[in-house]
Every structure is written in structure tokens, then in C-alpha cells.
Design a protein around this motif. Sequence first.
Motif, mmCIF file in Angstrom:
data_model
loop_
_atom_site.group_PDB
_atom_site.id
_atom_site.type_symbol
_atom_site.label_atom_id
_atom_site.label_comp_id
_atom_site.label_asym_id
_atom_site.label_seq_id
_atom_site.Cartn_x
_atom_site.Cartn_y
_atom_site.Cartn_z
ATOM 1 N N PHE A 76 0.817 -1.221 0.000
ATOM 2 C CA PHE A 76 0.000 0.000 0.000
ATOM 3 C C PHE A 76 0.857 1.281 0.000
ATOM 4 C CE2 PHE A 76 -3.063 -2.947 2.193
ATOM 5 C CZ PHE A 76 -3.984 -2.985 1.156
ATOM 6 N N HIS A 77 2.159 1.162 0.279
ATOM 7 C CA HIS A 77 2.966 2.363 0.503
ATOM 8 C C HIS A 77 2.929 3.332 -0.686
ATOM 9 C CE1 HIS A 77 5.620 0.036 3.644
ATOM 10 N NE2 HIS A 77 4.374 0.200 4.025
ATOM 11 N N LEU A 78 3.179 2.787 -1.877
ATOM 12 C CA LEU A 78 3.300 3.660 -3.041
ATOM 13 C C LEU A 78 1.966 4.351 -3.351
ATOM 14 C CD1 LEU A 78 4.764 4.847 -5.445
ATOM 15 C CD2 LEU A 78 4.479 2.660 -6.646
ATOM 16 N N GLY A 79 0.871 3.593 -3.364
ATOM 17 C CA GLY A 79 -0.437 4.186 -3.652
ATOM 18 C C GLY A 79 -0.798 5.247 -2.618
ATOM 19 N N GLN A 80 -0.456 5.001 -1.357
ATOM 20 C CA GLN A 80 -0.780 5.994 -0.320
ATOM 21 C C GLN A 80 0.077 7.252 -0.464
ATOM 22 O OE1 GLN A 80 -0.654 3.318 3.107
ATOM 23 N NE2 GLN A 80 -2.882 3.170 3.100
ATOM 24 N N LEU A 81 1.334 7.075 -0.852
ATOM 25 C CA LEU A 81 2.164 8.264 -1.106
ATOM 26 C C LEU A 81 1.555 9.094 -2.239
ATOM 27 C CD1 LEU A 81 5.788 6.833 -0.827
ATOM 28 C CD2 LEU A 81 4.827 8.687 0.554
ATOM 29 N N GLU A 82 1.054 8.396 -3.274
ATOM 30 C CA GLU A 82 0.454 9.122 -4.409
ATOM 31 C C GLU A 82 -0.837 9.829 -3.990
ATOM 32 O OE1 GLU A 82 2.156 6.434 -8.109
ATOM 33 O OE2 GLU A 82 0.283 5.828 -7.152
ATOM 34 N N LEU A 93 7.167 10.169 6.703
ATOM 35 C CA LEU A 93 8.075 9.052 7.000
ATOM 36 C C LEU A 93 7.340 7.797 6.556
ATOM 37 C CD1 LEU A 93 10.679 8.038 8.521
ATOM 38 C CD2 LEU A 93 9.263 7.842 10.546
ATOM 39 N N VAL A 94 7.864 7.113 5.535
ATOM 40 C CA VAL A 94 7.168 5.928 5.019
ATOM 41 C C VAL A 94 7.988 4.698 5.359
ATOM 42 C CG1 VAL A 94 8.165 6.328 2.697
ATOM 43 C CG2 VAL A 94 6.220 4.788 2.954
ATOM 44 N N PHE A 99 8.432 0.385 -2.312
ATOM 45 C CA PHE A 99 7.506 -0.222 -3.272
ATOM 46 C C PHE A 99 7.841 -1.703 -3.376
ATOM 47 C CE2 PHE A 99 10.222 -0.436 -7.201
ATOM 48 C CZ PHE A 99 11.323 0.248 -6.699
ATOM 49 N N THR A 100 7.057 -2.456 -4.128
ATOM 50 C CA THR A 100 7.222 -3.915 -4.104
ATOM 51 C C THR A 100 7.374 -4.541 -5.487
ATOM 52 O OG1 THR A 100 4.822 -4.133 -4.081
ATOM 53 C CG2 THR A 100 5.924 -4.234 -1.948
ATOM 54 N N ILE A 108 7.722 5.800 -8.908
ATOM 55 C CA ILE A 108 8.685 6.259 -7.893
ATOM 56 C C ILE A 108 9.454 7.481 -8.407
ATOM 57 C CG2 ILE A 108 10.831 5.614 -6.692
ATOM 58 C CD1 ILE A 108 8.383 4.274 -5.499
ATOM 59 N N GLU A 109 9.806 7.448 -9.692
ATOM 60 C CA GLU A 109 10.541 8.578 -10.284
ATOM 61 C C GLU A 109 9.717 9.857 -10.204
ATOM 62 O OE1 GLU A 109 13.702 8.886 -11.192
ATOM 63 O OE2 GLU A 109 13.829 6.884 -10.351
#
Length: 366
Positions: A76-82, A93-94, A99-100, A108-109
Motif C-alpha cells: 500500500f505504501h506507493l499508492g498511499q504516497l500518491e 516518513l514511510v 515499493f514492491t 517512484i521517479e
Amino acid sequence: MAVHYGVIGCGMMGQEHLRNLALLPDAEVVAIFEPDAVMRARAAEVAPNARMVGSAAELLAIEAIDCLLIASPNHFHLGQLEEIAAIRPLPVLVEKPLFTNAADIARIEILREKYPAPIWVAMEYRYMPPVARLIAEAEAATGGIRMLTIREHRFPFLKKVGDWNRFNDQTGGTMVEKCCHFFDLMRLILKSDPVRIMASGGQAVNHADERYDGLQPDIWDHGYAIVDFASGARAMLELCMFAEGSRYQEEISAVGPLGKIECKVPGPGRFWPEHLGAPPVAKVIVSPREPQGPRAVDIPVDPTLLDAGDHNGSTFYQHQRFLRAVRGNGPVEVTVDDGRWAVLMGLAAQQSSQTGQAVKFPMAQL
Ligand SMILES: NC(=O)c1ccc[n+]([C@@H]2O[C@H](COP(=O)([O-])OP(=O)(O)OC[C@H]3O[C@@H](n4cnc5c(N)ncnc54)[C@H](O)[C@@H]3O)[C@@H](O)[C@H]2O)c1
């Protein structure tokens, strides 16, 4: 004035963050989004003043929040950052891994280039006092590290909410989920980026009898990885997750022309059997070549910090430094680029294990 945190995902690790934030006089948790009722209740016990909300969006609407902590499951980290980037890009702070899936590298870029506030990837191992001491003294003790070995011998993966950590597609694989810490340490300690990885890993002992919706876990429990760095240094990782009988959980050694430095780090004190007496204390050992004679020093960690988590006090020290970055008084020490490298090295190690081939950086398929 205190910095106000909003927390997204508050299971085992989120609650470790809460306990450590409670020890910091200039931090306060004002709101938590935790979907699981049991974990929500536990989090409320640790942070009784925090407001419980029903979504990340609801949390982001709370004006008083100054910064965010993401401690949800890996996938979920990447989607939540977005989502945060789109609604209200606060300092964040993640938790690792950033990402996975290799297919997400372009996303990410975009975050790396466009996110207008600090993103700090949680890499607690950097901040464990014995590891920090090894990092600080490594150059003088070795005269320039040529070989770096990181060994983790520990207990199996713990039970998690929804059993997300039993499957590679949700964790990124053990070389990502667990070992991203160690790949991050390699880059940090060697001050260089990797050029090639060879690895061998698999599932030998753990979780074989478990079934989730009829599916057997595919998460690995052991492996080796060898990494060549641009500087010419070599590093090796050894992971075993059926070795909780060990006195120390992590053992790191770095060797160069002048000598060797090692550190030995115990696992979580709560897992040390009572009948064996006090849990082991971390050590750093310097072994010069000339004159010979290893010198060992104990690196005790404040017992209050040991009790606040499973990571030798590092969660506390990391928040101290993150808070400095949030206030604009210090750098982001673990950047999106660091988080990206740690995952890429893990994905490369997974791939090398599966194909039997070394993987070169930059990875061809990205
Ligand atoms: N840096 C470290 O040393 C370290 C150690 C342990 C865990 N972690 C990381 O912390 C994260 C959480 O791990 P954990 O051990 O606490 O697992 P956990 O299962 O105990 O906690 C995860 C929590 O997230 C909640 N959740 C599920 N879906 C969510 C969503 N969409 N949004 C918000 N919350 C959601 C779950 O209900 C659960 O309470 C993972 O990414 C893990 O890799 C890091």
C-alpha cells in the motif's frame, strides 16, 4: 511547538512508532487511520489523545497535522504516497520497502521529482546504536572497507493482520521485505552503488504447513546474496529465519587493509528466554592487523528505548532526526533514491535466485 503526526496504518510497527513518539517531547500523534478494529483499539491505548479516522483522506483533512507516518503493509505504501501527493503533500516518513514491484519504478521517479516536501524512507537499522558506531568507526578501523558481510539469523516472520507478509506479491519477496534494510546498509557503509548481484534463496522450513484461502505461503525464509559495488568493494548478505536460538540477531563485519570492525546486535528483548537471564548486550569489536589484539566494547541501549520497540532504540533516534528534517533543521537522511535502490537490490536478488543468473545494474528490464 510540538510537531503533529498523522498515522496511516497502525499495527505492530505503527504502535512501535507511537510508543517512541510518546517519548519525544516535541512530537504528538493527533490522528490515526487504522482499518482493523483490534489494532485500532491497541493503538488507542498507546495514543489515547489521537483521533481515530476512517480513511487516509479523512486524516489529511485535519488541519493540525504537520507530518505523516505510513506504516501500512508494503503493497500500500506507493499508492498511499500518491494519494497524499494528490491531496496534501506533507512531510512523510514511510516504512520500508518503498515499493514492491519493478513495474512501479516510473511512479517512484515521479514522486522523487515532484513531491514538494520531505519523503523519508524508514530504515531503522541505520539508527541502531551498535550499527551507527560501526558506521562511524569503519573507515579508521579498516583503512577503507574491501569486504562487508551482514548476517541476520532470527525468528520466522511474525503473524500479521490479514497475513499480508506470507506472500511475495504483497511484500515484494523476502529479499525486498526483509533484506532491503541490509542492502541499504551496504550502500550507506560502502558509500557506493552496486553494479552486480548474485543470490540464492528459498523457502526451506517456515510456513510450509500454513494455508490462507487454500494457498500455501510462498515467502522465502533463507538465502545468500553477493554484491559487487562500483568502488570495487564486495558485500555479502546471509539471511536465516529459522535461527532464533542465536545469541545475536545481526552480525556485521567490515574488513580492509588496516583491520576489521564488527558489530553484534541482539534481537528483540521480549523474545529472549527468561531462564537464560538478562538479554545480550550489543557489542562492537575492532581487530587491527598490527598490532594484533581485538578490542570489544559493549554498546548498551537505554532500557526505556529497548522497551519501546523491537529495534534497539532505532525507531526513537530515527524520529529525532526526521523531526529535524520536518522543522527544516536537518537533511532527509534516507531519501526516495535510497529507498528505490534498496528495493531494486532486493528485486534483483529475488530474480537472481530464480534464474540462477547474476543481475547487473541498471537492471535490463527497467
Ligand atoms: N523498519 C522496520 O524495522 C520494520 C519492522 C516491522 C515492520 N516494518 C514495516 O512496517 C509496515 C507495517 O508492518 P507491521 O509489522 O506493522 O504489520 P501489521 O500487519 O502488524 O500492521 C499493518 C497495519 O496496517 C493496517 N492496514 C491494512 N491495510 C491498510 C490500508 N490500506 N491503509 C492503512 N492501514 C492499513 C492493518 O490493519 C495493520 O494494522 C510494513 O511495511 C513493514 O514492512 C518495518
